[in-house]
Write an enzyme that holds these catalytic residues in place. Structure first.
Site, PDB file in Angstrom:
ATOM      1  CE  LYS A 193      -1.178   1.833   3.973  1.00  0.00           C
ATOM      2  NZ  LYS A 193      -1.187   2.133   5.399  1.00  0.00           N
TER       3      LYS A 193
ATOM      4  CD  GLU B 168      -1.025   3.166  14.580  1.00  0.00           C
ATOM      5  OE1 GLU B 168       0.078   2.684  14.333  1.00  0.00           O
ATOM      6  OE2 GLU B 168      -1.634   3.928  13.814  1.00  0.00           O
TER       7      GLU B 168
ATOM      8  CG  HIS C 122      -4.293  -2.229   8.243  1.00  0.00           C
ATOM      9  ND1 HIS C 122      -3.669  -2.923   7.231  1.00  0.00           N
ATOM     10  CD2 HIS C 122      -3.482  -1.171   8.505  1.00  0.00           C
ATOM     11  CE1 HIS C 122      -2.535  -2.314   6.917  1.00  0.00           C
ATOM     12  NE2 HIS C 122      -2.400  -1.241   7.675  1.00  0.00           N
TER      13      HIS C 122
ATOM     14  CE  LYS D 282      -0.907   7.045  12.419  1.00  0.00           C
ATOM     15  NZ  LYS D 282      -0.186   5.783  12.269  1.00  0.00           N
TER      16      LYS D 282
HETATM   17  C1  BG6 Z   1       0.306   1.012   8.476  1.00  0.00           C
HETATM   18  C2  BG6 Z   1      -0.106   2.448   8.570  1.00  0.00           C
HETATM   19  O1  BG6 Z   1      -0.328   0.385   7.392  1.00  0.00           O
HETATM   20  O2  BG6 Z   1      -0.026   0.334   9.672  1.00  0.00           O
HETATM   21  C3  BG6 Z   1       0.509   3.103   9.784  1.00  0.00           C
HETATM   22  O3  BG6 Z   1       0.286   3.132   7.397  1.00  0.00           O
HETATM   23  C4  BG6 Z   1       0.262   2.313  11.035  1.00  0.00           C
HETATM   24  O4  BG6 Z   1       0.039   4.440   9.934  1.00  0.00           O
HETATM   25  C5  BG6 Z   1       0.613   0.856  10.821  1.00  0.00           C
HETATM   26  O5  BG6 Z   1       1.042   2.867  12.082  1.00  0.00           O
HETATM   27  C6  BG6 Z   1       0.182   0.020  12.001  1.00  0.00           C
HETATM   28  O6  BG6 Z   1       0.689  -1.279  11.856  1.00  0.00           O
HETATM   29  P1  BG6 Z   1       0.914  -2.196  13.115  1.00  0.00           P
HETATM   30  O7  BG6 Z   1       1.340  -3.508  12.555  1.00  0.00           O
HETATM   31  O8  BG6 Z   1       1.971  -1.538  13.953  1.00  0.00           O
HETATM   32  O9  BG6 Z   1      -0.400  -2.255  13.823  1.00  0.00           O
END
Ligand code: BG6
Length: 483
Positions: free
Chosen positions: A145, A213, A237, A331
């Site tokens: 992506k 996050e 996701h 975030k």
């Molecule tokens: C990515 C996003 O696809 O996934 C990010 O672009 C995000 O912004 C990340 O922080 C989160 O991934 P994970 O595996 O840390 O949950």
């Protein structure tokens, strides 16, 4: 007819000096190498714009591994580095690709390409690969992506790639599908008899999916500000998680069967109304006791990009009629947690009511990260003679995955995805129709924002988003699961 079942012995990494390569791809490949999971003749060619020799790239890769791969998985690092070579290429001009082809050499046994590049470079890159003959024969391509910014641009990318590769050779990556706990969702649903009979609107009251996050913008200023939480996290996701929770049982764990069922769910998503979507942007606050600046300050200018989104979604089919799926991601929230909460309905009649006891509905919490666990709350009787009445309390049945499987290595999501790409298993990759159904739903939300000039509400960093996100569920009598 192309031979689809082959294990590539050449891997070509575009964006080989980028953040993803350093943090994820190189560490994953090195870990696979150490575990003897890469064929001994697999050659890895990295490419990016930066001028660098192979020796310099190996040094660069060593530094990345020392930083991002846990020491106990670095055993054969020196051997692994010997697999790497590097060719600088300016993706926008065809010239460099010939040198790339030369470096790759004979790939008659198979070539896997991993493309993580800005959407604007997709077409040029595919053109360059075609020019150098690197799309012919046993070649497959993994696409990272962002695959576009809306349905139209995603179709353009898909069309450009489809000119050179048929769908069976295209591997669209959503790294959430590589996470062990995400796949465990399928095991939980389809390898246990108990859940399926109650996995529907008769027994389930609502579902919550949270991807929270604590980080802010990190170093991805330009990308993130153009994207925002809806496109960065929900489009891919979260909708994939939703599809896995809501899909019908596939007939087998194979690429066509699984993806056929997921796409039906994605197409059954009802377009969200204005009241069903809340957006937010963080202002200065504190996360884990540390003061952090607001989004605008981090960015260095004013912006209307959303860093938080909460949505009440509906899957319009028989199974899920009337069951809201509450999604939220953001975030700078109070903690890093990805989890799915399945809230069951109350028992239809409580025999304990006359004895003063309240029953609470069962709840299944599937922790994806950082805790990998499955928790089912069941009602139990509080011990006692019960002279003043019976007391009941929900108690958790807890399965902590790392404890249950303490002898197994916890792998990085990209380890599995890279191996599947090399070996040609598409089950955990996203098909074109899925991506397009995802964009269609997201575009409808964004169109509404544009129509109504919607701007995000502010929330202090370290909180669970704007108060409207709480109201979104509370008005249905539902509380977000924040423990
Ligand atoms: C990515 C996003 O696809 O996934 C990010 O672009 C995000 O912004 C990340 O922080 C989160 O991934 P994970 O595996 O840390 O949950």
């Amino acid at each position: 007819m192309q031979d689809r079942k082959f294990t590539a012995d050449r891997l070509l990494l575009f964006g080989a000096t980028g953040d993803l390569s350093q943090r994820m791809l190189l560490p994953s490949l090195c870990a696979l190498h150490n575990d003897g999971l890469l064929a001994s003749d697999l050659k890895i060619v990295g490419t990016a714009r930066s001028e660098m020799s192979t020796a310099e790239y190996r040094n660069f890769a060593r530094e990345a591994l020392e930083k991002y791969l846990t020491p106990n998985r670095r055993g054969g690092m020196a051997d692994f580095l010997n697999r790497l070579s590097y060719v600088p290429v300016d993706a926008t001009t065809p010239e460099g690709y010939d040198q790339l082809a030369e470096e790759i050499g004979d790939y008659s046994d198979g070539l896997a390409i991993f493309l993580s590049t800005a959407p604007s470079l997709f077409e040029a890159t595919i053109g360059g690969l075609e020019h150098a003959g690197l799309t012919e024969g046993k070649v497959r391509i993994g696409l990272e992506k962002p695959l576009g910014t809306d349905l139209k641009s995603s179709e353009e990318i898909n069309d450009a790639v489809a000119k050179a590769f048929d769908e069976s050779r295209i591997f669209r990556i959503d790294h959430y599908l590589g996470k062990e706990t995400v796949q465990n969702l399928l095991a939980l649903r389809f390898a246990n008899i108990m859940l399926e009979p109650v996995w529907n609107s008769n027994y389930i009251e609502h579902v919550q999916i949270t991807v929270a996050e604590t980080v802010g913008l990190e170093s991805r200023v330009a990308y993130y500000d153009d994207s925002g939480a809806l496109r960065d996290m929900v489009q891919n996701h979260m909708l994939q998680l939703l599809a896995l929770v809501a899909m019908e049982p596939p007939t087998s764990f194979d690429a066509t069967a699984v993806r056929d069922e997921k796409v039906k769910v994605l197409r059954a998503l009802r377009h969200a109304s204005g009241e069903e979507v809340v957006t937010g942007q963080y202002c200065a606050g504190a996360v884990s006791g540390q003061s952090v600046p607001g989004y605008d300050e981090e960015l260095g200018k004013d912006s209307d990009t959303e860093t938080f989104v909460a949505i009440k979604a509906h899957v319009d089919n028989w199974r899920w009629r009337g069951v809201p799926f509450y999604l939220r991601t953001g975030k700078r929230l109070p903690k890093r947690v990805t989890e799915i909460v399945v809230q069951f309905r109350c028992v239809p009649h409580s025999i304990f009511e006359g004895r003063g006891a309240r029953t609470h509905p069962n709840r299944l919490v599937i922790g994806i990260q950082p805790q990998e666990n499955i928790q089912l709350t069941m009602m139990a009787k509080v011990p006692g003679l019960g002279r003043e009445g019976i007391r009941l309390r929900p108690v958790p049945l807890d399965i902590a995955m790392p404890d249950a499987f303490s002898d197994k290595v916890r792998r990085i999501a990209y380890e599995r995805l890279l191996l599947d790409l090399i070996e040609g298993d598409q089950t955990l990759f996203v098909r074109r129709d899925e991506v397009e159904a995802q964009w269609d739903w997201i575009d409808a939300i964004r169109d509404r924002w544009d129509e109504h000039g919607m701007t995000p509400k502010t929330y202090s960093a370290g909180t669970w988003g704007p108060s409207a996100a709480i109201a979104l569920t509370e008005r249905d009598g539902v509380t977000w699961h924040d423990e």
